[in-house]
Enzyme design. Structure first.
Site, PDB file in Angstrom:
ATOM      1  N   CYS A 168       0.960  -1.235   0.066  1.00  9.98           N
ATOM      2  CA  CYS A 168      -0.085  -0.118  -0.044  1.00  9.98           C
ATOM      3  C   CYS A 168       0.803   1.199  -0.068  1.00  9.98           C
ATOM      4  CB  CYS A 168      -0.941  -0.027   1.303  1.00  9.98           C
ATOM      5  SG  CYS A 168      -2.017   1.124   1.360  1.00  9.98           S
ATOM      6  N   ASP A 225      -8.624  -2.833  -7.844  1.00 10.23           N
ATOM      7  CA  ASP A 225      -8.102  -1.803  -6.857  1.00 10.23           C
ATOM      8  C   ASP A 225      -8.786  -0.521  -7.348  1.00 10.23           C
ATOM      9  OD1 ASP A 225      -6.720  -0.143  -5.490  1.00 10.23           O
ATOM     10  OD2 ASP A 225      -4.972  -1.390  -5.281  1.00 10.23           O
ATOM     11  N   HIS A 257      -7.799  -4.047  -3.585  1.00 10.61           N
ATOM     12  CA  HIS A 257      -6.490  -3.341  -2.954  1.00 10.61           C
ATOM     13  C   HIS A 257      -6.139  -4.384  -1.543  1.00 10.61           C
ATOM     14  CE1 HIS A 257      -3.658  -0.173  -1.966  1.00 10.61           C
ATOM     15  NE2 HIS A 257      -4.009  -0.147  -0.669  1.00 10.61           N
TER      16      HIS A 257
END
Length: 289
Positions: A168, A225, A257
């Site tokens: 991330c 995502d 994600h």
């Protein structure tokens, strides 16, 4: 986000002068970040049998930052893997990832990279986390990761076998650090943002640094995502090709994600396990593991 970063840039002047800051975080969080409770029943827990594992303090230019370090018992030297946190900081999931690397024979270290800006582990509101993270200068992160490498070198780490991975927020940092440090042998970026609006604290996005990459990078991304559109991935692929750099971006179809985060509802077991396998193969192929 842009307004928050602009305010942060004003606060710190040049965006690289972080020496005047105090340290908000002096020890790591225990357990998981409060913003992602309840923790999933699928959470993976790796024991520390045969390992030296726990919190350490890394000397930096302006003081010490806490970090989690895991490595095999023994004389070493061990390959070094930098593990870069998600937006939630260094909590139990990131610590567990370090232990997984140590089980593979590496010294893995995860520095708390928001130590000067704030403790996000105790915040329950995701909206309250973003302003803190927006104040973290890229230059500070690069410097702190350099300090982590120096620490590893003095702790039986073989920095000639240096790898980096991140998730991330940390996925973006993988691309940046690989352009920053010529000693990096390979990197694996998990769903890190590739494009973005520049500001004083974050002057370059990965797509703008494609021609500066010093090491082969593997990108692992989710096709579903919502924060990282396929268009940005294609733009990065084109930039890598134009720069004649070695990098591969693998996209898992219909995957959200944070699919590696086994403590969250976004976890996708099959994709996570495949990604971990690809990471190991990438690191072995490029002289890290």
């Amino acid at each position: 986000m842009h307004d928050e970063r602009t305010a942060a840039a004003t606060e710190t002047g040049t965006g690289t002068d972080f020496s005047r800051r105090g340290f908000v975080v002096t020890s790591l969080a225990t357990g998981f970040a409060l913003a992602v409770q309840p923790v999933s029943a699928q959470t993976i827990t790796t024991d520390s049998d045969g390992l030296v594992a726990g919190e350490v303090k890394i000397p930096t230019k302006d003081g010490q930052i806490p970090a989690y370090r895991a490595q095999p018992k023994g004389d070493g030297p061990f390959p070094v893997v930098l593990v870069v946190q998600e937006i939630f900081g260094v909590h139990e999931h990131i610590k567990d990832v370090c232990r997984r690397f140590a089980k593979l024979g590496a010294l893995a270290i995860a520095p708390e990279l928001y130590a000067r800006q704030g403790d996000v582990s105790k915040l329950t509101d995701f909206g309250a986390i973003r302003p803190i993270v927006a104040k973290v200068p890229d230059a500070q992160v690069m410097s702190d990761l350099d300090a982590a490498v120096d620490f590893a070198k003095g702790s039986k780490g073989d920095v000639s076998k240096l790898g980096i991975t991140g998730f991330c927020w940390g996925g973006r940092i993988v691309w940046l650090y690989s352009a920053h440090n010529p000693a990096v042998k390979a990197g694996v970026a998990w769903y890190g943002r590739l494009v973005g609006d520049p500001d004083e604290l974050h002057p370059k996005s990965p797509v703008e640094l494609a021609d500066k990459l010093n090491a082969p990078i593997l990108g692992l991304y989710g096709g579903a995502d919502t924060g990282i559109p396929i268009e940005s991935i294609e733009k990065m692929r084109e930039a890598i090709k134009a720069a004649a750099k070695t990098a591969e971006i693998h996209v898992y179809p219909d995957t959200p994600h944070a699919f590696f985060a086994d403590y969250r509802p976004s976890y996708r077991k099959e994709q996570a396990e495949d990604g971990w396998k690809r990471l190991q193969e990438w690191f072995k192929k490029n002289g890290v593991l």
